[in-house]
Structure formats: C-alpha cells, structure tokens
Design a protein around this motif. Structure first.
Motif, PDB file in Angstrom:
ATOM      1  N   GLY A  59      82.229 -41.469 -29.259  1.00 40.19           N
ATOM      2  CA  GLY A  59      81.350 -40.839 -30.256  1.00 40.19           C
ATOM      3  C   GLY A  59      80.038 -40.322 -29.729  1.00 40.19           C
ATOM      4  O   GLY A  59      79.149 -39.982 -30.514  1.00 40.19           O
ATOM      5  N   ILE A  60      79.881 -40.259 -28.401  1.00 39.12           N
ATOM      6  CA  ILE A  60      78.613 -39.800 -27.818  1.00 39.12           C
ATOM      7  C   ILE A  60      78.857 -38.560 -26.967  1.00 39.12           C
ATOM      8  O   ILE A  60      79.775 -38.519 -26.145  1.00 39.12           O
ATOM      9  N   HIS A  61      78.047 -37.544 -27.206  1.00 36.71           N
ATOM     10  CA  HIS A  61      78.078 -36.352 -26.354  1.00 36.71           C
ATOM     11  C   HIS A  61      76.650 -36.017 -25.958  1.00 36.71           C
ATOM     12  O   HIS A  61      75.847 -35.560 -26.772  1.00 36.71           O
ATOM     13  N   PHE A  62      76.318 -36.279 -24.705  1.00 34.65           N
ATOM     14  CA  PHE A  62      74.978 -36.045 -24.173  1.00 34.65           C
ATOM     15  C   PHE A  62      74.998 -34.790 -23.321  1.00 34.65           C
ATOM     16  O   PHE A  62      75.774 -34.673 -22.373  1.00 34.65           O
ATOM     17  N   GLY A  63      74.156 -33.818 -23.678  1.00 31.34           N
ATOM     18  CA  GLY A  63      74.175 -32.511 -23.013  1.00 31.34           C
ATOM     19  C   GLY A  63      73.263 -32.394 -21.817  1.00 31.34           C
ATOM     20  O   GLY A  63      73.136 -31.316 -21.240  1.00 31.34           O
ATOM     21  N   GLY A  64      72.591 -33.479 -21.442  1.00 28.93           N
ATOM     22  CA  GLY A  64      71.705 -33.421 -20.276  1.00 28.93           C
ATOM     23  C   GLY A  64      70.237 -33.435 -20.670  1.00 28.93           C
ATOM     24  O   GLY A  64      69.880 -33.393 -21.856  1.00 28.93           O
ATOM     25  N   ILE A  65      69.388 -33.448 -19.668  1.00 27.62           N
ATOM     26  CA  ILE A  65      67.945 -33.608 -19.900  1.00 27.62           C
ATOM     27  C   ILE A  65      67.214 -32.270 -19.967  1.00 27.62           C
ATOM     28  O   ILE A  65      65.994 -32.239 -19.977  1.00 27.62           O
ATOM     29  N   TYR A  66      67.941 -31.178 -19.983  1.00 28.66           N
ATOM     30  CA  TYR A  66      67.304 -29.869 -19.935  1.00 28.66           C
ATOM     31  C   TYR A  66      66.406 -29.644 -21.152  1.00 28.66           C
ATOM     32  O   TYR A  66      66.680 -30.113 -22.250  1.00 28.66           O
ATOM     33  N   GLY A  67      65.329 -28.897 -20.932  1.00 29.35           N
ATOM     34  CA  GLY A  67      64.416 -28.569 -22.015  1.00 29.35           C
ATOM     35  C   GLY A  67      63.180 -29.452 -22.020  1.00 29.35           C
ATOM     36  O   GLY A  67      62.785 -30.029 -20.998  1.00 29.35           O
ATOM     37  N   PHE A  68      62.580 -29.570 -23.190  1.00 28.01           N
ATOM     38  CA  PHE A  68      61.298 -30.263 -23.340  1.00 28.01           C
ATOM     39  C   PHE A  68      61.354 -31.702 -22.844  1.00 28.01           C
ATOM     40  O   PHE A  68      60.508 -32.142 -22.062  1.00 28.01           O
ATOM     41  N   ALA A  69      62.366 -32.466 -23.300  1.00 27.41           N
ATOM     42  CA  ALA A  69      62.443 -33.889 -22.951  1.00 27.41           C
ATOM     43  C   ALA A  69      62.560 -34.089 -21.447  1.00 27.41           C
ATOM     44  O   ALA A  69      61.931 -34.984 -20.880  1.00 27.41           O
ATOM     45  N   GLY A  70      63.365 -33.273 -20.785  1.00 27.46           N
ATOM     46  CA  GLY A  70      63.541 -33.405 -19.343  1.00 27.46           C
ATOM     47  C   GLY A  70      62.269 -33.113 -18.572  1.00 27.46           C
ATOM     48  O   GLY A  70      61.932 -33.815 -17.614  1.00 27.46           O
ATOM     49  N   ILE A  71      61.558 -32.075 -18.983  1.00 27.46           N
ATOM     50  CA  ILE A  71      60.298 -31.714 -18.315  1.00 27.46           C
ATOM     51  C   ILE A  71      59.290 -32.847 -18.446  1.00 27.46           C
ATOM     52  O   ILE A  71      58.629 -33.240 -17.468  1.00 27.46           O
ATOM     53  N   VAL A  72      59.168 -33.406 -19.660  1.00 28.45           N
ATOM     54  CA  VAL A  72      58.224 -34.505 -19.899  1.00 28.45           C
ATOM     55  C   VAL A  72      58.613 -35.735 -19.079  1.00 28.45           C
ATOM     56  O   VAL A  72      57.747 -36.413 -18.496  1.00 28.45           O
ATOM     57  N   LEU A  73      59.920 -36.038 -19.006  1.00 25.01           N
ATOM     58  CA  LEU A  73      60.386 -37.182 -18.228  1.00 25.01           C
ATOM     59  C   LEU A  73      59.970 -37.054 -16.765  1.00 25.01           C
ATOM     60  O   LEU A  73      59.396 -37.993 -16.182  1.00 25.01           O
ATOM     61  N   VAL A  74      60.248 -35.907 -16.176  1.00 26.07           N
ATOM     62  CA  VAL A  74      59.935 -35.695 -14.756  1.00 26.07           C
ATOM     63  C   VAL A  74      58.434 -35.772 -14.515  1.00 26.07           C
ATOM     64  O   VAL A  74      57.969 -36.463 -13.601  1.00 26.07           O
ATOM     65  N   PHE A  75      57.657 -35.068 -15.327  1.00 27.79           N
ATOM     66  CA  PHE A  75      56.207 -35.053 -15.137  1.00 27.79           C
ATOM     67  C   PHE A  75      55.582 -36.429 -15.338  1.00 27.79           C
ATOM     68  O   PHE A  75      54.659 -36.816 -14.599  1.00 27.79           O
ATOM     69  N   SER A  76      56.056 -37.185 -16.324  1.00 23.28           N
ATOM     70  CA  SER A  76      55.483 -38.510 -16.598  1.00 23.28           C
ATOM     71  C   SER A  76      55.711 -39.454 -15.430  1.00 23.28           C
ATOM     72  O   SER A  76      54.785 -40.146 -14.979  1.00 23.28           O
ATOM     73  N   LEU A  77      56.952 -39.484 -14.928  1.00 13.58           N
ATOM     74  CA  LEU A  77      57.276 -40.365 -13.807  1.00 13.58           C
ATOM     75  C   LEU A  77      56.589 -39.916 -12.524  1.00 13.58           C
ATOM     76  O   LEU A  77      56.293 -40.727 -11.646  1.00 13.58           O
ATOM     77  N   ILE A 124      74.929 -40.256 -14.390  1.00  4.96           N
ATOM     78  CA  ILE A 124      74.638 -41.060 -15.578  1.00  4.96           C
ATOM     79  C   ILE A 124      75.173 -40.373 -16.842  1.00  4.96           C
ATOM     80  O   ILE A 124      75.666 -41.032 -17.763  1.00  4.96           O
ATOM     81  N   THR A 125      75.083 -39.047 -16.875  1.00  6.16           N
ATOM     82  CA  THR A 125      75.596 -38.288 -18.026  1.00  6.16           C
ATOM     83  C   THR A 125      77.084 -38.532 -18.221  1.00  6.16           C
ATOM     84  O   THR A 125      77.559 -38.715 -19.358  1.00  6.16           O
ATOM     85  N   GLN A 126      77.833 -38.542 -17.128  1.00  4.69           N
ATOM     86  CA  GLN A 126      79.272 -38.785 -17.227  1.00  4.69           C
ATOM     87  C   GLN A 126      79.570 -40.180 -17.761  1.00  4.69           C
ATOM     88  O   GLN A 126      80.504 -40.364 -18.562  1.00  4.69           O
ATOM     89  N   LEU A 127      78.765 -41.168 -17.345  1.00  4.93           N
ATOM     90  CA  LEU A 127      78.957 -42.530 -17.853  1.00  4.93           C
ATOM     91  C   LEU A 127      78.643 -42.598 -19.353  1.00  4.93           C
ATOM     92  O   LEU A 127      79.371 -43.254 -20.118  1.00  4.93           O
ATOM     93  N   ILE A 128      77.561 -41.926 -19.764  1.00  5.96           N
ATOM     94  CA  ILE A 128      77.180 -41.936 -21.185  1.00  5.96           C
ATOM     95  C   ILE A 128      78.252 -41.274 -22.041  1.00  5.96           C
ATOM     96  O   ILE A 128      78.617 -41.774 -23.113  1.00  5.96           O
ATOM     97  N   ASN A 129      78.768 -40.149 -21.568  1.00  3.62           N
ATOM     98  CA  ASN A 129      79.753 -39.393 -22.347  1.00  3.62           C
ATOM     99  C   ASN A 129      81.117 -40.064 -22.407  1.00  3.62           C
ATOM    100  O   ASN A 129      81.996 -39.630 -23.171  1.00  3.62           O
ATOM    101  N   GLN A 130      81.337 -41.104 -21.608  1.00  2.92           N
ATOM    102  CA  GLN A 130      82.578 -41.860 -21.698  1.00  2.92           C
ATOM    103  C   GLN A 130      82.569 -42.835 -22.872  1.00  2.92           C
ATOM    104  O   GLN A 130      83.617 -43.333 -23.289  1.00  2.92           O
ATOM    105  N   LEU A 131      81.361 -43.080 -23.415  1.00  2.00           N
ATOM    106  CA  LEU A 131      81.251 -43.954 -24.580  1.00  2.00           C
ATOM    107  C   LEU A 131      81.775 -43.230 -25.814  1.00  2.00           C
ATOM    108  O   LEU A 131      81.563 -42.025 -25.981  1.00  2.00           O
TER     109      LEU A 131
END
Length: 551
Positions: free
Chosen positions: A136-154, A127-134
């Motif tokens: 003006g967008i550079h997405f560095g991944g879900i690492y860090g706080f946001a990624g941890i919260v995403l995994v735990f919530s789901l 999904i990151t590769q698809l997003i970064n093909q858009l």
C-alpha cells in the motif's frame, strides 16, 4: 621642499587594491550596468526588473528560494543546537571522532549530498525500493521541495554546531549550577539560561547558513526538477541552451547581490548588538549521562552523525560497484569506475583540480598574509577599503561572480574567458577570507615590539616582516590555507560558469556525470574529492594540534 618617498606598504596596498578593483569591483559594476541599459539603444531602462517582478514564472523562483532557505535554516538550527549542547554537556564515547565526522560532512559539496541521496531515495534508490516493497505504499523519491530541504539541512547543521559549540566552550558553568541549586529543571535551564547566552552565536551561524543555502544552485538543479529556485533561474538565463538573455540575467544577479548584502550587513549589525564578553572562569565540563538521558543523547548524536555521513559513505560504496551503461548497478564489485576516470585519455579534470587549487593557494597565502598585515599593522582608509573588498567575493554567490567575470573578460583589452587563469582568479578571491581571518588572528597575538626590536637592530620594516613576522605567522596561515584549499577544490557555482572542456574540474565533472546519469563515474570522482578533503582536514588538525573546530 622634498616629497615624502612612498613606502613599500603603500605600494603593496595600491597593487592589491588594483587587483580587487579589476576582478571584483569592475565585473560587479559591469553587471549592474547591463541590468539597467537597453542593449539596442543603450538607454537606461528598468524593463528587466519589471519583467522579473511582472511575471509569476520568474518571481515565484525567489519565493521558492526563500521557502527552501528558511525551512533549511530552521531545521539546521534544530539539529545543530542540540548536537552542540549534548557533546559539550555529556561524555559521549568517541566524541572526538564524531566532531571530525560532522566537520567532514560540512566540507563536502552540497550537490554531492544531493547526488548521494538520489542513489538512496531517488525513484530507483536503494531505500526507495525497500519502502515501495511495503504493501500500500508508493514513494516517488525525494525530488522537489522536500529533497532540497533535506540535503541543505543535513549539509548546513554543522555550521550551527560549530558556532554554538564555540559559545558553549566559553560559557561559565557556574551560571547553570546556580540555577540548578535554585530548583530550576534541566529543560528550564536550557531555555532560560543557555539558549539566551548562545543566541548571538546561533543567529550568526543561522544567517551564514541562510546566505549559503540561498545562493546554492547545484542541489536544486539536481533534485529540484519542477521546483525551480532563484539561482537555477540565473544559471539557465545566462547559460541555458535556449532563450538566454545576458541583460536579464544581469538584473537577476543584481537582485541576489542586494539580498545577500542585506543579509551580510544584518548579520554584522546583529553581531554588534548582541555581542557580549563571557569569561569561562569555570568552563562547562561534560558529565556522565545516566538512564534515559544517556540513551536519548547517544541515539541522537550517533543517529545524526550517521545520517550526515550517509552521503559520503554511499558515494564511496557505489564507486566500487560495477555498472552497465554507467547508470545500472550490477551488484558486483569492480574498479571499473576508477579505470574510466583515472585512466581516461581525454580526462584532465583531476589534474586541473589540483593544479588550479595549488596555484590559487599560492595566491591566497601571499595575498592573505599581506592583506591581514596591512589591515592590522598599517591601518588607514585604503587598508580599511581593502579589507571590505576582500569580503565581497565571500558574500556574493559564486554563480554571480562567475557571470560577472565571464561578462567582463570575454572581449576587450583583457580576454581571459576559457583560460585556466580566470578560474584560478575566481578561486583565489572566493576563498581568500579563510586565510585572511586566520592570519589576522595570528598577527593580533604577536606583539609589535618583536618587529620594533628587529628594526632597532638595523633591519628594514620589510626585512623585519619577511624574516620575523612571516615565520611566526606561518603555522596559523597554513591552517587557514588548508581550509581555503578544502573549500576551493569543492567549488562548483563559479567553475560551472567559467569552465571549458580543457579547464574542467572535479566538481564540474561530477555534476556533468550526474546530469548524464553516469552514476558510476560520478561516484569515483566524488570519492576522490571526498578523500582529498578528509586528508586535508586531518592535516589541518595536525598543524593546529586541535581536533575541536568551533567558531
């Protein structure tokens, strides 16, 4: 004057108490002792606690854990509450299978979800590769706080869903109908009637989510990177390659035990305070949704279910992809990953998982039946103490229990470190509460007169228990044992502390392969574990003849 002969039930109580004193009380006491004793002069000291609270590098991990836990719990509640309401209120096609998929997503280990989301939203994720093909967008991944919260919530919302769904199942719909007849709109009915009625269950589920997320270390370890949480700090202080400090790690364990015990007793207190009896003389019946309600409810239920199952689907799919060096997928389908795992000569993790799990289940079933029978049929101060002790390993984080067991049995009269037995003991005491709970519920439904009739016909109390009670309890006990089995084969927190090369399990192998970026093997191991959990859950449904898990 003749002394009264001790009964066999007193003997069972004392033996089981000794078991828990040896493998729960003594290790935790030793951890507490190490946290306040200087290893050089053996004098009492609070230096380790001062060290923790005196340095931001350390206490900030506690702040990070609370931040992650609070956000994850709130998001889990925001997902689980409407899921339970929609599935109880509206006729959702295939709702039976949606319920099963939600439970499966909960039973999967959180760190597998973290690994799967790395495959999807990591730096090189699909999904990151698809997003970064858009542009003006550079997405560095879900690492860090946001990624941890995403995994735990789901991973955690199914627990909220099961608790709230159980409360809605027992709610009398006439209350809702009366409010509707008085002109109360749908949103107001949910806010003013339904939400207050399910609030005790919502709070109970939320506190369990809070405790589960707060003590987990696998997910932050995999995707946290620079965002370090408290369980990760405990692990690195005890098992790190450099600058380990057993006594400082012990003080961290004491802090986390104090927090989890506080949360547990808070949950018990709130459950008593907000508890009430609700008889569903007219239970809620799902109705057919129309218009925008139909579209919105379908989109939400199916969308959440799909996202929750996405990690499992990703793991299964990538397990059949060919890799180069274990980390780079070629895009071709292959059984290479299974050949590298199932047929590896030095690989015993799959066999160990099932062997240790089956051995632990035998102990869990035998001890679970005895403990539940003693607490229900033979109430006393000792059985009450036993009932309390059996809950401690469930409350205490697995990593803390692992550290406590390893510290206690690494030397001295009883040396168990590095053996399969210490892992089996850890799995047994960690996952026994599931079986005890189901066994206790079954005993409560069996009239004591059944046993009394057997005794009146000449059978001893123990014979009556063995030949009458156990067969009647067995279906419910086996159902609880299957839930214990599913959770113990997914155990990582204590196993990662206690394992050696010869006693590695599937969860440890998955974790090790992800750390080494050997994603192909990790996917194959994860698929084996996931399919085992699914088959076990289907067996649970068949035994209980119920496909609706609610608490």
């Amino acid at each position: 004057m003749s002394l009264k002969k001790p009964s066999i039930w007193m003997a069972f109580t004392l033996v089981i108490l000794c078991f828990f004193v040896l493998f729960v009380v003594y290790p935790l006491f030793l951890i507490m002792y190490q946290s306040v004793v200087d290893p050089v002069n053996h004098q009492l000291t609070l230096d380790y606690f001062t060290k923790f609270f005196g340095r931001k590098f350390y206490w900030s991990t506690l702040v990070n854990s609370f931040s992650v836990t609070i956000c994850s719990t709130l998001l889990a509640a925001l997902i689980g509450l409407p899921m339970a309401y929609l599935l109880r209120s509206y006729k959702i096609p295939a709702s039976k299978y949606v319920n099963i998929l939600i439970v499966i997503s909960y039973l999967s280990p959180p760190f597998i979800g973290a690994y799967a989301w790395i495959q999807l939203l990591g730096r090189n994720g699909f999904i990151t590769q698809l997003i970064n093909q858009l542009p003006g967008i550079h997405f560095g991944g879900i690492y860090g706080f946001a990624g941890i919260v995403l995994v735990f919530s789901l991973q955690s919302f199914p627990l909220i869903y099961m608790y709230v769904s159980g409360a809605l199942k027992n709610m009398d719909s006439s209350l809702n109908e009366a409010a509707e007849s008085l002109g109360c709109g749908a949103f107001d009915r949910v806010r003013q009637i339904i939400l207050p009625l399910v609030m005790p269950s919502l709070l109970a589920g939320s506190l369990l989510v809070f405790m589960r997320v707060f003590s987990d270390f696998g997910t932050p370890m995999l995707i946290g990177e620079g965002y370090k949480t408290f369980p990760v700090l405990i692990y690195t202080q005890f098992m790190g390659e450099v600058s380990t400090d057993d006594h400082f790690a012990a003080s961290l364990c004491v802090i986390v035990v104090a927090i989890t015990l506080f949360l547990f007793f808070l949950q018990r207190m709130m459950a008593k305070h907000y508890s009430y009896a609700m008889t569903a003389l007219k239970p809620m019946q799902p109705v057919k949704a129309k218009g925008m309600e139909k579209i919105a409810s379908y989109l939400f239920v199916y969308g959440v279910c799909f996202i929750a199952m996405l990690p499992q689907l990703t793991v299964i799919f990538t397990s059949f992809l060919e890799t180069v060096g274990g980390a780079v997928y070629t895009g071709s389908f292959s059984l290479m990953n299974y050949e590298n795992t199932l047929f590896a000569k030095d690989n015993s993790s799959i066999f160990n998982t099932y062997a240790f799990g089956l051995a632990a289940i035998v102990f869990v079933v035998v001890l679970g039946i005895l403990i539940s029978y003693l607490t229900v049929r033979k109430p006393s101060m000792l059985t009450s103490l036993l009932d309390t002790l059996t809950m401690f390993p469930y409350i205490i984080p697995g990593s803390v229990l692992g550290i406590a067991l390893l510290s206690s049995f690494n030397s001295g009269l009883i040396v168990l470190s590095g053996t399969a037995l210490i892992i089996i003991i850890s799995l047994t005491i960690r996952r026994m509460p599931y079986t005890i709970r189901s066994s206790t519920a079954i005993i409560g439904q069996i009239s004591p007169s059944v046993e009394e009739a057997a005794v009146s016909l000449g059978a001893s109390e123990f014979t009556s228990f063995r030949k009458v009670m156990v067969p009647m309890m067995l279906p419910g006990v086996l159902a609880g044992a299957i839930m214990s089995w599913i959770t113990l084969i997914s155990e990582l927190s204590s196993s990662i502390i206690l394992y050696t090369q010869s006693t590695s399990t599937l969860t440890v192998a998955i974790y090790a392969e992800v750390i080494r970026s050997n994603f192909g093997n990790a996917a194959a191991y994860s698929t084996i574990l996931t399919l085992t959990s699914i088959l076990s859950l289907l067996l649970f449904f068949k035994l209980t003849k119920n496909e609706d898990i609610s608490v």
